[in-house]
Design an enzyme around this catalytic site. Structure first.
Site, PDB file in Angstrom:
ATOM      1  N   HIS A 128     -77.473 133.068  64.510  1.00 41.18           N
ATOM      2  CA  HIS A 128     -78.458 134.136  64.246  1.00 41.18           C
ATOM      3  C   HIS A 128     -77.798 135.523  64.133  1.00 41.18           C
ATOM      4  O   HIS A 128     -78.445 136.476  63.709  1.00 41.18           O
ATOM      5  CB  HIS A 128     -79.521 134.180  65.344  1.00 41.18           C
ATOM      6  CG  HIS A 128     -80.347 132.942  65.428  1.00 41.18           C
ATOM      7  ND1 HIS A 128     -81.005 132.407  64.342  1.00 41.18           N
ATOM      8  CD2 HIS A 128     -80.610 132.101  66.474  1.00 41.18           C
ATOM      9  CE1 HIS A 128     -81.644 131.305  64.715  1.00 41.18           C
ATOM     10  NE2 HIS A 128     -81.413 131.094  66.003  1.00 41.18           N
ATOM     11  N   ASP A 165     -79.774 122.607  63.677  1.00 41.36           N
ATOM     12  CA  ASP A 165     -80.474 123.326  64.732  1.00 41.36           C
ATOM     13  C   ASP A 165     -81.943 123.524  64.316  1.00 41.36           C
ATOM     14  O   ASP A 165     -82.254 123.622  63.129  1.00 41.36           O
ATOM     15  CB  ASP A 165     -79.790 124.690  64.920  1.00 41.36           C
ATOM     16  CG  ASP A 165     -80.317 125.471  66.098  1.00 41.36           C
ATOM     17  OD1 ASP A 165     -79.628 125.497  67.146  1.00 41.36           O
ATOM     18  OD2 ASP A 165     -81.412 126.071  65.990  1.00 41.36           O
ATOM     19  N   HIS A 167     -83.687 126.066  64.449  1.00 39.38           N
ATOM     20  CA  HIS A 167     -83.960 127.392  63.880  1.00 39.38           C
ATOM     21  C   HIS A 167     -83.125 127.631  62.626  1.00 39.38           C
ATOM     22  O   HIS A 167     -81.964 127.222  62.563  1.00 39.38           O
ATOM     23  CB  HIS A 167     -83.636 128.473  64.915  1.00 39.38           C
ATOM     24  CG  HIS A 167     -84.390 128.322  66.197  1.00 39.38           C
ATOM     25  ND1 HIS A 167     -83.880 127.603  67.255  1.00 39.38           N
ATOM     26  CD2 HIS A 167     -85.612 128.773  66.566  1.00 39.38           C
ATOM     27  CE1 HIS A 167     -84.766 127.618  68.242  1.00 39.38           C
ATOM     28  NE2 HIS A 167     -85.826 128.322  67.862  1.00 39.38           N
ATOM     29  N   ASP A 254     -81.506 121.646  69.740  1.00 33.89           N
ATOM     30  CA  ASP A 254     -82.876 122.044  70.111  1.00 33.89           C
ATOM     31  C   ASP A 254     -83.912 121.435  69.167  1.00 33.89           C
ATOM     32  O   ASP A 254     -85.115 121.663  69.332  1.00 33.89           O
ATOM     33  CB  ASP A 254     -83.034 123.567  70.191  1.00 33.89           C
ATOM     34  CG  ASP A 254     -82.463 124.291  68.993  1.00 33.89           C
ATOM     35  OD1 ASP A 254     -81.989 123.632  68.044  1.00 33.89           O
ATOM     36  OD2 ASP A 254     -82.486 125.544  69.012  1.00 33.89           O
TER      37      ASP A 254
END
Ligand SMILES: [Zn+2]
Length: 375
Positions: A128, A165, A167, A254
């Site tokens: 990120h 992931d 995200h 995740d």
């Protein structure tokens, strides 16, 4: 077959506020599990060195690097707040450098043939973190820093990144958005209602990089058969055409069904199968060169075993885990929309050539310790 594992106890020193999901136990419990099962003995253990400022500023501005350093230095016993879920303690800067350096070490060892493949068990995560912003538990984009390091120092040209992931990797996507040397694909929960609010089908890159960013924004409930379907039907054929020099997996667990941070439904069978598929693809297109680096994954009860499944699969062990269930209608719809969106791009008519290296400012300033105001 030699599989490397990059880890350092200093990765446990970086802390967020109490009860934060991105905690040292994510790695500590994984290492305990590896030790208890005698698995650690089967791996080539590798120690990281901190990434240099030169490494970091291939991806981030010098001001951003200085910002994280200054916040860490003034944070003796106190946390500085970058945003509502990203904090800085006195060790954050050094540990974040060591995380990026750990992924560099994994990439270097695989590229030079010291190991066949490698898993970088690092924290804090990175995908990120953007040009000038730490966010979403991330400070420096570890995978992007490694890729730019390999391109600058080892003559690596083309890289395929696969991010599983939960995200969308907004930092990595921004770094390589105009860069046709990096094919960047990510399967993540639909960002219309999920962090980081970007990573849509329509975002396919710009300029020379058009068509080299590919997002699969999936609804909650998407699981093993869908991920396998995406890889078989869409990812693998394009990677074969792209012919990368090395494959990098941004391995965020995740998306595991037990992880409460997302509503995705991947099981250990799915992670094992995806790892197998990426290893097979790497063998096919780039002499087996593949690096996996940890991103998310926050269920402390299941993450150590999921990490074990992934790393042991990388080592060549096979588990009797079965992919169960049907491919969701939404999965087929996403592929149709992606095909339509990419139709306008000329990318897949011929093998892409190595192009410009993206939008990163190579001389971003004089390195003054400029503290950005808190949000
Ligand atoms: Zn994540």
């Amino acid at each position: 077959m030699a599989t490397g594992l990059v880890y350092h106890d200093d990765y446990l020193k970086h802390r967020q506020v109490q009860h934060h999901p991105e905690c040292p136990d994510r790695l500590h419990l994984t290492m305990e599990h590896f030790l208890r099962t005698n698995f650690l003995d089967m791996l080539e253990q590798m120690a990281p060195k901190p990434a240099t400022v030169e490494d970091l500023t291939r991806v981030h501005t010098r001001e951003h690097v200085e910002y994280v350093r200054c916040l860490s230095e003034r944070g003796s016993g106190m946390f500085s707040v970058i945003d509502s879920d990203t904090y800085v303690c006195k060790d954050t800067f050094e540990v974040a450098r060591l995380a990026a350096g750990g992924v560099i070490e994994a990439g270097r060892a695989v590229w030079t043939g010291e190991v066949d493949n490698c898993f970088a068990l690092v924290r804090p995560p990175g995908h990120h973190a953007s040009l000038n912003q730490a966010t979403g538990f991330c400070y420096f984009d570890n995978a992007a820093v490694m890729i730019k390091h390999l391109q600058a120092n080892y003559g690596v040209r083309k890289v395929f990144i696969f991010d599983w992931d939960a995200h969308a990797p907004n930092g990595t996507m921004g770094t390589f958005y105009k860069d046709p040397s990096v094919l960047n694909m990510s399967i993540h929960q639909d960002p219309h209602s999920f962090y980081p609010g970007t990573g849509f089908i329509e975002q396919i890159g710009e300029g020379a990089g058009k068509g080299y960013t590919i997002n699969f924004p999936v609804p909650g409930g998407t699981g093993d058969p869908d991920y396998v379907y995406f890889i078989e039907k869409f990812v693998a054929p394009r990677v074969r055409k792209f012919k990368p020099d090395i494959i990098v997996v941004a391995a965020g667990q995740d998306s595991h069904f037990s992880d409460r941070i997302s509503q995705l439904n991947v099981t250990d069978a799915g992670f094992a199968r995806m790892t197998e598929m990426m290893v097979e693809l790497a063998r096919e297109v780039c002499g087996g060169k593949i690096v996996l680096e940890l991103e998310g994954g926050y269920n402390l009860a299941t993450l150590p075993q999921t990490n074990y499944i992934i790393v042991s699969t990388l080592l060549g062990m096979r588990h009797s885990l079965k992919i169960e269930g049907e491919v969701m209608t939404s999965t087929k719809d996403i592929l149709n929309k992606l095909e339509d969106t990419l139709k306008a791009s000329t990318l897949w008519r011929e093998a892409p050539e190595y192009g410009e290296s993206g939008e990163v400012d190579k001389n971003p300033g004089k390195g003054a310790c400029r503290i950005k105001p808190p949000l």
